[in-house]
Motif scaffolding. Structure first.
Motif, mmCIF file in Angstrom:
data_model
loop_
_atom_site.group_PDB
_atom_site.id
_atom_site.type_symbol
_atom_site.label_atom_id
_atom_site.label_comp_id
_atom_site.label_asym_id
_atom_site.label_seq_id
_atom_site.Cartn_x
_atom_site.Cartn_y
_atom_site.Cartn_z
ATOM 1 N N ASN A 220 52.774 26.819 15.958
ATOM 2 C CA ASN A 220 51.782 25.878 16.467
ATOM 3 C C ASN A 220 50.778 25.547 15.377
ATOM 4 O OD1 ASN A 220 52.999 25.919 18.995
ATOM 5 N ND2 ASN A 220 51.710 27.611 19.706
ATOM 6 N N ILE A 221 50.153 24.375 15.497
ATOM 7 C CA ILE A 221 49.245 23.918 14.453
ATOM 8 C C ILE A 221 48.004 24.792 14.369
ATOM 9 C CG2 ILE A 221 48.080 22.256 15.954
ATOM 10 C CD1 ILE A 221 47.920 20.411 13.485
ATOM 11 N N ASP A 222 47.530 25.324 15.513
ATOM 12 C CA ASP A 222 46.338 26.188 15.470
ATOM 13 C C ASP A 222 46.610 27.448 14.669
ATOM 14 O OD1 ASP A 222 44.934 24.396 16.992
ATOM 15 O OD2 ASP A 222 45.455 25.331 18.897
ATOM 16 N N ALA A 223 47.777 28.035 14.868
ATOM 17 C CA ALA A 223 48.112 29.243 14.118
ATOM 18 C C ALA A 223 48.291 28.952 12.637
ATOM 19 C CB ALA A 223 49.390 29.870 14.685
ATOM 20 N N ILE A 224 48.828 27.778 12.310
ATOM 21 C CA ILE A 224 49.030 27.423 10.908
ATOM 22 C C ILE A 224 47.695 27.213 10.204
ATOM 23 C CG2 ILE A 224 50.024 25.691 9.366
ATOM 24 C CD1 ILE A 224 52.143 25.195 11.493
ATOM 25 N N LEU A 225 46.743 26.587 10.896
ATOM 26 C CA LEU A 225 45.464 26.269 10.271
ATOM 27 C C LEU A 225 44.515 27.453 10.224
ATOM 28 C CD1 LEU A 225 44.806 22.758 11.860
ATOM 29 C CD2 LEU A 225 45.632 23.260 9.567
ATOM 30 N N THR A 226 44.752 28.498 11.003
ATOM 31 C CA THR A 226 43.764 29.585 11.093
ATOM 32 C C THR A 226 44.337 30.904 10.609
ATOM 33 O OG1 THR A 226 44.380 29.841 13.421
ATOM 34 C CG2 THR A 226 42.473 28.454 12.939
ATOM 35 N N GLU A 227 44.824 31.712 11.526
ATOM 36 C CA GLU A 227 45.065 33.110 11.190
ATOM 37 C C GLU A 227 46.503 33.430 10.807
ATOM 38 O OE1 GLU A 227 46.311 32.699 15.446
ATOM 39 O OE2 GLU A 227 44.617 31.999 14.240
ATOM 40 N N ASN A 228 47.421 32.462 10.862
ATOM 41 C CA ASN A 228 48.838 32.807 10.711
ATOM 42 C C ASN A 228 49.406 32.451 9.337
ATOM 43 O OD1 ASN A 228 51.012 34.011 11.943
ATOM 44 N ND2 ASN A 228 51.912 32.100 12.631
ATOM 45 N N ARG A 229 48.548 32.198 8.346
ATOM 46 C CA ARG A 229 49.048 31.755 7.046
ATOM 47 C C ARG A 229 49.830 32.848 6.318
ATOM 48 N NH1 ARG A 229 44.681 27.836 4.015
ATOM 49 N NH2 ARG A 229 44.293 26.398 5.737
ATOM 50 N N ALA A 270 38.790 13.244 13.300
ATOM 51 C CA ALA A 270 38.929 13.545 14.729
ATOM 52 C C ALA A 270 39.428 14.967 14.937
ATOM 53 C CB ALA A 270 39.896 12.550 15.374
ATOM 54 N N PHE A 271 40.314 15.393 14.071
ATOM 55 C CA PHE A 271 40.825 16.751 14.223
ATOM 56 C C PHE A 271 39.729 17.778 13.967
ATOM 57 C CE2 PHE A 271 43.176 20.549 13.169
ATOM 58 C CZ PHE A 271 44.207 20.525 14.085
ATOM 59 N N ARG A 272 38.863 17.506 13.013
ATOM 60 C CA ARG A 272 37.757 18.431 12.758
ATOM 61 C C ARG A 272 36.808 18.479 13.946
ATOM 62 N NH1 ARG A 272 36.529 16.852 6.420
ATOM 63 N NH2 ARG A 272 38.267 18.066 5.524
ATOM 64 N N ARG A 278 36.525 23.361 19.864
ATOM 65 C CA ARG A 278 37.240 24.597 20.205
ATOM 66 C C ARG A 278 36.480 25.816 19.705
ATOM 67 N NH1 ARG A 278 43.589 23.069 18.938
ATOM 68 N NH2 ARG A 278 43.855 21.586 20.669
ATOM 69 N N ALA A 279 35.863 25.690 18.539
ATOM 70 C CA ALA A 279 35.078 26.816 18.032
ATOM 71 C C ALA A 279 33.875 27.083 18.923
ATOM 72 C CB ALA A 279 34.636 26.527 16.598
ATOM 73 N N ASP A 280 33.201 26.004 19.378
ATOM 74 C CA ASP A 280 32.073 26.191 20.306
ATOM 75 C C ASP A 280 32.541 26.817 21.610
ATOM 76 O OD1 ASP A 280 30.408 25.114 18.428
ATOM 77 O OD2 ASP A 280 30.472 23.083 19.264
ATOM 78 N N GLN A 281 33.677 26.356 22.107
ATOM 79 C CA GLN A 281 34.218 26.928 23.335
ATOM 80 C C GLN A 281 34.506 28.421 23.164
ATOM 81 O OE1 GLN A 281 37.985 25.275 24.410
ATOM 82 N NE2 GLN A 281 38.118 26.356 26.351
ATOM 83 N N GLU A 282 35.081 28.773 22.047
ATOM 84 C CA GLU A 282 35.384 30.179 21.800
ATOM 85 C C GLU A 282 34.102 30.995 21.661
ATOM 86 O OE1 GLU A 282 38.103 33.273 21.433
ATOM 87 O OE2 GLU A 282 38.414 31.152 21.955
ATOM 88 N N ARG A 283 33.096 30.410 20.990
ATOM 89 C CA ARG A 283 31.834 31.135 20.825
ATOM 90 C C ARG A 283 31.155 31.372 22.171
ATOM 91 N NH1 ARG A 283 26.936 29.104 20.632
ATOM 92 N NH2 ARG A 283 27.755 26.982 20.335
#
Length: 395
Positions: A220-229, A270-272, A278-283
């Motif tokens: 998934n794109i979220d995993a690619i952009l964040t913690e799964n590199r 737009a993606f940013r 999503r970051a605010d939601q997680e926070r």
């Protein structure tokens, strides 16, 4: 002789007129493979071998030193042939550098692998030597092309044909990465690298792009952009090594480094915004969970405290009621035995309880004056004198 004069001309290179034979001159069509063409006419004379040798010797005199006689010319030919042979054999020496391995071929087949230093092999075309750098770590970049300007500034340019990839959740991501690789430092690995593939760098690049597309397509794109590199890099390196081993390429993958992972430039703003939301939601979710983790244990503790207090009060009340009932039963039994004495005792104990906590004023009607009898509170005085004594002893 096989080339004797016969009527009609004889020999394999028959000549016409007075100029027959392969080495003869003259007009017309002279015969022979080295002449101007075979003569289809009548007979001729056979070639003179002594004349042929003489002409060859005369021609060699112009090239070789010390010409003049047949014996000297033959010696010169031998000397030149020996010099040429020695020079040809001397070209078989070669040097292998410290980071290289020499691979010797004889008649197209691998014969030996030589260590660094001066070595020898049959010269070309009998032998051939390759010296690949087995300790050099090479780098192949996918998705980015670097160019140097006239001022010496290195600029990187994206190659979208290589970098744009489709993720598992049907999003597009722009991936730029590089692969660090080297030649396998084994006999079979070096031979495979030299003779099984023609363009190693192009092969590594094609395999790297294919492997990255396969791994990104399963994430998934979220995993690619964040913690799964890190896991993606490891999976790509493993898949590349498996593919290259199947090709028998003789290449070892050292590391895969993802340098750039971004959405396409057309939708990056737009993606940013989406990522920020999503970051605010997680926070906010984390803050709510932290507050819940703080409040819920406190509420559970208070509930347990109230419950324990209620149980203690319950046990205390039951015990007091049980004791009162037993005391009443005991008093009643004594009252049946001696009612007057028991009644008097109950009366005196009740007065003791009531008057024991009040200030006392004693009035004697028989005394003169106001009738108030002075009263010395010995119990209070004893309590006050005991308190300073205790403090003094404590110090």
């Amino acid at each position: 002789m096989p080339w004797s004069n016969q009527s009609g001309g004889g020999g394999p290179w028959k000549g016409g007129g007075n100029n027959g034979g392969p080495w003869g001159g003259g007009g017309g069509n002279s015969g022979g493979p080295w002449g101007s063409g075979p003569n289809r006419g009548g007979g001729g004379t056979p070639p003179d071998l002594e004349e042929l040798l003489k002409r060859t010797q005369d021609r060699m005199k112009t090239v070789l030193p010390g010409g003049g006689g047949g014996r000297l010319g033959a010696a010169g030919v031998l000397i030149v042939a020996a010099v040429v042979a020695i020079g040809w054999l001397a070209t078989g020496f070669y040097v292998v550098e410290q980071s290289e391995v020499g691979v010797e071929l004889v008649l197209g087949e691998v014969e030996n692998q030589t260590p660094p230093g001066l070595n020898y092999n049959w010269p070309y075309p009998i032998g051939e030597v390759f010296t690949p750098e087995v300790e050099l770590q090479r780098e192949t970049t996918v998705g980015t092309v670097e160019s140097v300007s006239s001022a010496g500034v290195v600029r990187a340019r994206d190659v979208q044909e290589e970098s744009l990839m489709l993720t598992g959740d049907e999003n597009i991501v722009d991936v730029g990465f590089k692969v660090l690789w080297r030649i396998k430092n084994t006999r079979d690995g070096i031979n495979d690298y030299l003779f099984n593939i023609q363009e190693p760098a192009a092969t590594v690049k094609a395999v790297a792009e294919s492997a990255m597309r396969e791994v990104v397509g399963g994430s998934n794109i979220d995993a690619i952009l964040t913690e799964n590199r890190v896991s993606i890099q490891n999976d790509v390196a493993t898949l590349m090594q498996t593919t290259l081993d199947a090709y028998r390429a003789g290449i070892e993958i050292a590391e895969v480094q993802m340098q750039r992972v971004d959405p396409p430039a057309q939708v990056i703003d737009a993606f940013r915004d989406v990522q920020a939301a999503r970051a605010d939601q997680e926070r906010i979710r984390n803050q709510a969970e932290a507050y819940a983790n703080q409040i819920v244990p406190e509420a559970r503790g208070k509930a347990a405290q109230v419950l324990e207090a209620a149980n203690a009060y319950k046990e205390q009340t039951i015990a007091e009621a049980t004791g009162q009932s037993q005391r009443f039963t005991k008093i009643y039994e004594q009252y049946r035995n001696a009612p007057d004495v028991t009644r008097e005792r109950i009366y005196l104990e009740t007065l003791e309880k009531v008057l024991g906590t009040n200030n006392k004023i004693i009035i004697d009607s028989q005394t003169s004056g106001s009738g108030v009898l002075p009263f010395l509170p010995l119990n209070d005085l004893n309590g006050r004198s005991a308190a300073p004594a205790a403090r003094t002893g404590g110090n």
